[in-house]
Design an enzyme around this catalytic site. Structure first.
Site, mmCIF file in Angstrom:
data_model
loop_
_atom_site.group_PDB
_atom_site.id
_atom_site.type_symbol
_atom_site.label_atom_id
_atom_site.label_comp_id
_atom_site.label_asym_id
_atom_site.label_seq_id
_atom_site.Cartn_x
_atom_site.Cartn_y
_atom_site.Cartn_z
ATOM 1 N N HIS A 283 2.818 1.168 -4.626
ATOM 2 C CA HIS A 283 2.966 -0.132 -5.290
ATOM 3 C C HIS A 283 2.642 0.001 -6.761
ATOM 4 O O HIS A 283 1.820 0.821 -7.165
ATOM 5 C CB HIS A 283 2.074 -1.202 -4.644
ATOM 6 C CG HIS A 283 0.656 -0.808 -4.476
ATOM 7 N ND1 HIS A 283 0.217 0.019 -3.462
ATOM 8 C CD2 HIS A 283 -0.456 -1.100 -5.203
ATOM 9 C CE1 HIS A 283 -1.088 0.203 -3.567
ATOM 10 N NE2 HIS A 283 -1.518 -0.463 -4.631
ATOM 11 N N HIS B 138 1.324 -2.272 -9.976
ATOM 12 C CA HIS B 138 0.675 -3.509 -10.400
ATOM 13 C C HIS B 138 1.354 -3.983 -11.681
ATOM 14 O O HIS B 138 1.499 -3.198 -12.628
ATOM 15 C CB HIS B 138 -0.801 -3.261 -10.710
ATOM 16 C CG HIS B 138 -1.615 -2.799 -9.537
ATOM 17 N ND1 HIS B 138 -2.424 -3.648 -8.828
ATOM 18 C CD2 HIS B 138 -1.734 -1.581 -8.946
ATOM 19 C CE1 HIS B 138 -3.037 -2.970 -7.857
ATOM 20 N NE2 HIS B 138 -2.629 -1.712 -7.910
HETATM 21 P P1 AMP Z 1 -4.582 -0.011 -4.985
HETATM 22 O O1 AMP Z 1 -4.134 0.621 -3.692
HETATM 23 O O2 AMP Z 1 -5.851 0.594 -5.513
HETATM 24 O O3 AMP Z 1 -3.500 -0.017 -6.024
HETATM 25 O O4 AMP Z 1 -4.986 -1.519 -4.709
HETATM 26 C C1 AMP Z 1 -4.385 -2.295 -3.705
HETATM 27 C C2 AMP Z 1 -4.125 -3.665 -4.252
HETATM 28 O O5 AMP Z 1 -3.570 -4.434 -3.210
HETATM 29 C C3 AMP Z 1 -5.342 -4.419 -4.776
HETATM 30 O O6 AMP Z 1 -5.070 -4.927 -6.064
HETATM 31 C C4 AMP Z 1 -5.553 -5.537 -3.746
HETATM 32 O O7 AMP Z 1 -6.075 -6.704 -4.330
HETATM 33 C C5 AMP Z 1 -4.155 -5.732 -3.231
HETATM 34 N N1 AMP Z 1 -4.030 -6.247 -1.864
HETATM 35 C C6 AMP Z 1 -4.682 -5.813 -0.768
HETATM 36 N N2 AMP Z 1 -4.271 -6.485 0.334
HETATM 37 C C7 AMP Z 1 -3.326 -7.372 -0.091
HETATM 38 C C8 AMP Z 1 -2.520 -8.354 0.558
HETATM 39 N N3 AMP Z 1 -2.594 -8.556 1.878
HETATM 40 N N4 AMP Z 1 -1.664 -9.080 -0.199
HETATM 41 C C9 AMP Z 1 -1.583 -8.876 -1.540
HETATM 42 N N5 AMP Z 1 -2.309 -7.959 -2.213
HETATM 43 C C10 AMP Z 1 -3.177 -7.217 -1.504
#
Ligand code: AMP
Length: 150
Positions: free
Chosen positions: A109, A111
């Site tokens: 993903h 951001h």
């Molecule tokens: P990272 O894997 O470090 O890039 O972070 C995962 C991101 O996913 C974080 O910013 C979380 O806040 C976000 N996140 C986790 N679960 C969900 C969800 N169910 N829906 C939307 N965002 C999520």
């Protein structure tokens, strides 16, 4: 073709895979045949969106280069819509790969974080945002996408 498939592999039961299959909810802002974009539930700034490929990739290290290329137009479209819809002064794009790189959810993903001069990012995976507020920001971003589509 995978360039450097030295990862622990793809878990089809990760949270974002479940969102892609419709098994978990999300506040969707954009979708095309290559990617899905939805609000981050623990935003680092108001209007923080995640853009994920529909291809099952763990992170930047194992994704098929063609699948990565195919989602970039969607990523740019969402970045422009976040910029316009949130009246941001700038955009920060972040991507974390593997635990050592800061990755928490193991489906690739990006951001997309709107920025304003002098306003620092909130902590990564910090406080959970209210659903109504996320819905309001999603509405602004979707309205910007509609304007862009003409
Ligand atoms: P990272 O894997 O470090 O890039 O972070 C995962 C991101 O996913 C974080 O910013 C979380 O806040 C976000 N996140 C986790 N679960 C969900 C969800 N169910 N829906 C939307 N965002 C999520």
């Amino acid at each position: 073709m995978s360039l450097h498939a030295q990862t622990a592999g793809y878990d089809p039961d990760n949270i974002f895979a479940k969102i892609l299959r419709g098994e978990l909810p999300c506040e969707k802002v954009y979708e095309d045949s290559h990617c899905l974009a939805f609000m981050d539930i623990m935003p680092r700034a108001d209007g923080h969106v995640l853009v994920i490929p529909k291809a099952p990739a763990r992170n930047i290290i194992d994704i098929d280069p063609m699948a990565l290329a195919a989602m970039m137009a969607g990523l740019q479209k969402v970045a422009c819509a976040v910029h316009a819809g949130m009246a941001a002064e700038g955009i920060t794009i972040q991507q974390f790969s593997e635990q050592a790189g800061g990755q928490v959810v193991f489906h690739l993903h990006f951001h997309v974080i709107p920025r304003w001069n002098g306003i620092p990012l909130r902590p990564h995976t910090g406080a959970m945002e209210n659903r109504d507020i996320l819905g309001d920001y999603a509405g602004r971003i979707k309205a910007a996408l509609a304007v862009m589509a003409g």
